[in-house]
Design a protein around this motif. Structure first.
Motif, PDB file in Angstrom:
ATOM      1  N   GLY A  80     -11.542   1.195 -12.719  1.00  0.00           N
ATOM      2  CA  GLY A  80     -11.494   2.572 -12.250  1.00  0.00           C
ATOM      3  C   GLY A  80     -12.135   3.537 -13.223  1.00  0.00           C
ATOM      4  N   GLY A  81     -11.867   3.369 -14.509  1.00  0.00           N
ATOM      5  CA  GLY A  81     -12.466   4.245 -15.508  1.00  0.00           C
ATOM      6  C   GLY A  81     -13.981   4.130 -15.536  1.00  0.00           C
ATOM      7  N   ARG A  90     -19.098  11.514  -3.977  1.00  0.00           N
ATOM      8  CA  ARG A  90     -18.423  12.688  -3.465  1.00  0.00           C
ATOM      9  C   ARG A  90     -16.905  12.549  -3.677  1.00  0.00           C
ATOM     10  NH1 ARG A  90     -19.908  14.435   2.526  1.00  0.00           N
ATOM     11  NH2 ARG A  90     -21.906  14.654   1.407  1.00  0.00           N
ATOM     12  N   GLY A  91     -16.306  13.599  -4.218  1.00  0.00           N
ATOM     13  CA  GLY A  91     -14.871  13.585  -4.468  1.00  0.00           C
ATOM     14  C   GLY A  91     -14.473  13.006  -5.806  1.00  0.00           C
ATOM     15  N   ASN A  92     -15.456  12.754  -6.680  1.00  0.00           N
ATOM     16  CA  ASN A  92     -15.153  12.160  -7.979  1.00  0.00           C
ATOM     17  C   ASN A  92     -14.157  13.020  -8.759  1.00  0.00           C
ATOM     18  OD1 ASN A  92     -15.312  11.483 -10.826  1.00  0.00           O
ATOM     19  ND2 ASN A  92     -17.130  10.275 -10.346  1.00  0.00           N
ATOM     20  N   THR A  98      -6.538  14.160  -9.239  1.00  0.00           N
ATOM     21  CA  THR A  98      -5.311  13.587  -8.683  1.00  0.00           C
ATOM     22  C   THR A  98      -4.691  12.598  -9.647  1.00  0.00           C
ATOM     23  OG1 THR A  98      -6.232  13.830  -6.455  1.00  0.00           O
ATOM     24  CG2 THR A  98      -4.346  12.356  -6.713  1.00  0.00           C
ATOM     25  N   VAL A  99      -5.539  11.811 -10.316  1.00  0.00           N
ATOM     26  CA  VAL A  99      -5.041  10.869 -11.325  1.00  0.00           C
ATOM     27  C   VAL A  99      -4.355  11.611 -12.463  1.00  0.00           C
ATOM     28  CG1 VAL A  99      -5.723   9.152 -13.040  1.00  0.00           C
ATOM     29  CG2 VAL A  99      -6.745   9.103 -10.768  1.00  0.00           C
ATOM     30  N   LEU A 141      -5.944   4.673 -16.744  1.00  0.00           N
ATOM     31  CA  LEU A 141      -7.196   4.999 -16.065  1.00  0.00           C
ATOM     32  C   LEU A 141      -7.890   6.175 -16.735  1.00  0.00           C
ATOM     33  CD1 LEU A 141      -9.175   4.610 -13.750  1.00  0.00           C
ATOM     34  CD2 LEU A 141      -7.670   5.990 -12.310  1.00  0.00           C
ATOM     35  N   TYR A 142      -7.123   7.203 -17.078  1.00  0.00           N
ATOM     36  CA  TYR A 142      -7.693   8.356 -17.785  1.00  0.00           C
ATOM     37  C   TYR A 142      -8.273   7.928 -19.132  1.00  0.00           C
ATOM     38  CZ  TYR A 142      -7.613  12.373 -20.908  1.00  0.00           C
ATOM     39  OH  TYR A 142      -7.942  13.312 -21.847  1.00  0.00           O
ATOM     40  N   LEU A 143      -7.519   7.114 -19.862  1.00  0.00           N
ATOM     41  CA  LEU A 143      -7.966   6.673 -21.176  1.00  0.00           C
ATOM     42  C   LEU A 143      -9.249   5.857 -21.071  1.00  0.00           C
ATOM     43  CD1 LEU A 143      -7.083   6.678 -24.185  1.00  0.00           C
ATOM     44  CD2 LEU A 143      -5.978   4.483 -23.743  1.00  0.00           C
ATOM     45  N   MET A 144      -9.344   4.981 -20.078  1.00  0.00           N
ATOM     46  CA  MET A 144     -10.535   4.157 -19.939  1.00  0.00           C
ATOM     47  C   MET A 144     -11.741   4.988 -19.507  1.00  0.00           C
ATOM     48  SD  MET A 144      -9.767   1.200 -20.954  1.00  0.00           S
ATOM     49  CE  MET A 144     -11.296   0.428 -20.492  1.00  0.00           C
ATOM     50  N   ARG A 145     -11.532   6.006 -18.689  1.00  0.00           N
ATOM     51  CA  ARG A 145     -12.667   6.854 -18.301  1.00  0.00           C
ATOM     52  C   ARG A 145     -13.252   7.558 -19.517  1.00  0.00           C
ATOM     53  NH1 ARG A 145     -13.935  12.170 -17.081  1.00  0.00           N
ATOM     54  NH2 ARG A 145     -15.419  12.454 -15.363  1.00  0.00           N
ATOM     55  N   VAL A 146     -12.380   8.100 -20.356  1.00  0.00           N
ATOM     56  CA  VAL A 146     -12.854   8.771 -21.568  1.00  0.00           C
ATOM     57  C   VAL A 146     -13.557   7.784 -22.484  1.00  0.00           C
ATOM     58  CG1 VAL A 146     -12.106  10.011 -23.630  1.00  0.00           C
ATOM     59  CG2 VAL A 146     -11.073  10.532 -21.422  1.00  0.00           C
ATOM     60  N   TYR A 147     -13.012   6.583 -22.589  1.00  0.00           N
ATOM     61  CA  TYR A 147     -13.599   5.584 -23.489  1.00  0.00           C
ATOM     62  C   TYR A 147     -14.950   5.102 -22.967  1.00  0.00           C
ATOM     63  CZ  TYR A 147     -13.872   1.721 -26.748  1.00  0.00           C
ATOM     64  OH  TYR A 147     -14.272   0.870 -27.743  1.00  0.00           O
TER      65      TYR A 147
END
Length: 271
Positions: A80-81, A90-92, A98-99, A141-147
């Motif tokens: 997910g990240g 669209r909607g990213n 929401t996460v 998920l938030y942590l992996m997106r940033v990473y």
């Protein structure tokens, strides 16, 4: 820093000291120091032999729940990240917002709705009732997106696509290797959360053979509070069992701490 260190280590020190005492010594000696006979070997033996060795079964259940949940949650968070960070759709931003909102919701508030859903599909009182909710980790998920934004360069992805690699092959052979520190960070967080989870198994499980160690120790503590305990003292069983239950977590942190530390500091400095 020393005050914070004492705050976190004092309960652990008390647990180690208390596990060396008999029931009488627990109530008659100073709580933060050893006293009387050194009863740790006898307490450990009693823990593993009480009720036909059920404590070992509880540990195995806990290990299975924690390992499957942690591995699955880390993999889903990495997928997910990576998707949020490297794919424009669209909607990213709305979905990612929401996460972030889901992080603010305490997990205990979702236990009853989760129970009702699982009851309708027949998953209550099964291992899946513990594993499936633990796979959802908004913070991971938030942590992996940033990473991913800092650890995976777009040029590397483009080079892999030019060489003909598909998206899942890129993720498996390129991205996942770059995400090892962040992956292990999410793995450890989920492992600890699932290992220490008490409320969810208490609600979901009715079969004692499926209990994790948290619910099992709570049952022993309940027996002690009503003056039961069968053939032995229950309070030393609870204390010593609690001490033994944290040893796997300490071992996991010691073995994986270098990945964990790298994962926490990633993205903190821009080159």
């Amino acid at each position: 820093m020393l005050a914070v260190l004492v705050y976190f280590l004092l309960p652990l020190f008390w647990l180690v000291v208390a596990a060396t005492k008999t029931t009488g010594a627990l109530f008659s000696s100073f709580g933060l120091w050893f006293g009387g006979d050194f009863a740790l070997p006898a307490n450990v033996r009693n823990v593993f032999t009480a009720d036909g060795g059920v404590y070992v079964h509880w540990l195995l259940n806990t290990g299975m729940y924690a390992l499957v949940s942690a591995g699955g949650a880390a993999l889903l968070a990495a997928l997910g990240g990576y998707g949020f960070a490297k794919f424009a759709f669209r909607g990213n931003r709305l979905l990612f917002g929401t996460v972030l909102g889901a992080i603010m919701i305490p997990s205990t508030a979702l236990v009853i709705p989760t129970y009702l859903i699982f009851s309708n599909v027949g998953l209550v009182n099964t291992p899946w009732a513990i594993i499936l909710p633990s796979l959802v980790n908004p913070f991971g998920l938030y942590l992996m997106r940033v990473y991913v934004e800092e650890a995976v360069p777009d040029s590397l992805l483009e080079a892999a696509r030019i060489d003909g690699a598909g998206e899942f092959r890129i993720f498996r052979q390129v991205v996942l290797r770059l995400l090892a520190p962040g992956f292990v960070t999410v793995l450890l967080f989920t492992l600890v959360a699932t290992w220490n989870n008490y409320f969810l198994p208490l609600i979901m499980l009715n079969d004692p053979s499926l209990y994790p160690v948290t619910v099992g120790l709570a049952n022993w503590a309940g027996r002690a509070s009503v003056g039961g305990g069968g053939t032995g003292d229950v309070i030393p069983l609870v204390v010593t069992g609690s001490l033994l239950s944290i040893i796997p977590l300490v071992a996991a942190f010691l073995m994986l701490q270098r990945y964990w530390q790298n994962g926490l500091t990633a993205g903190g400095v821009k080159q």
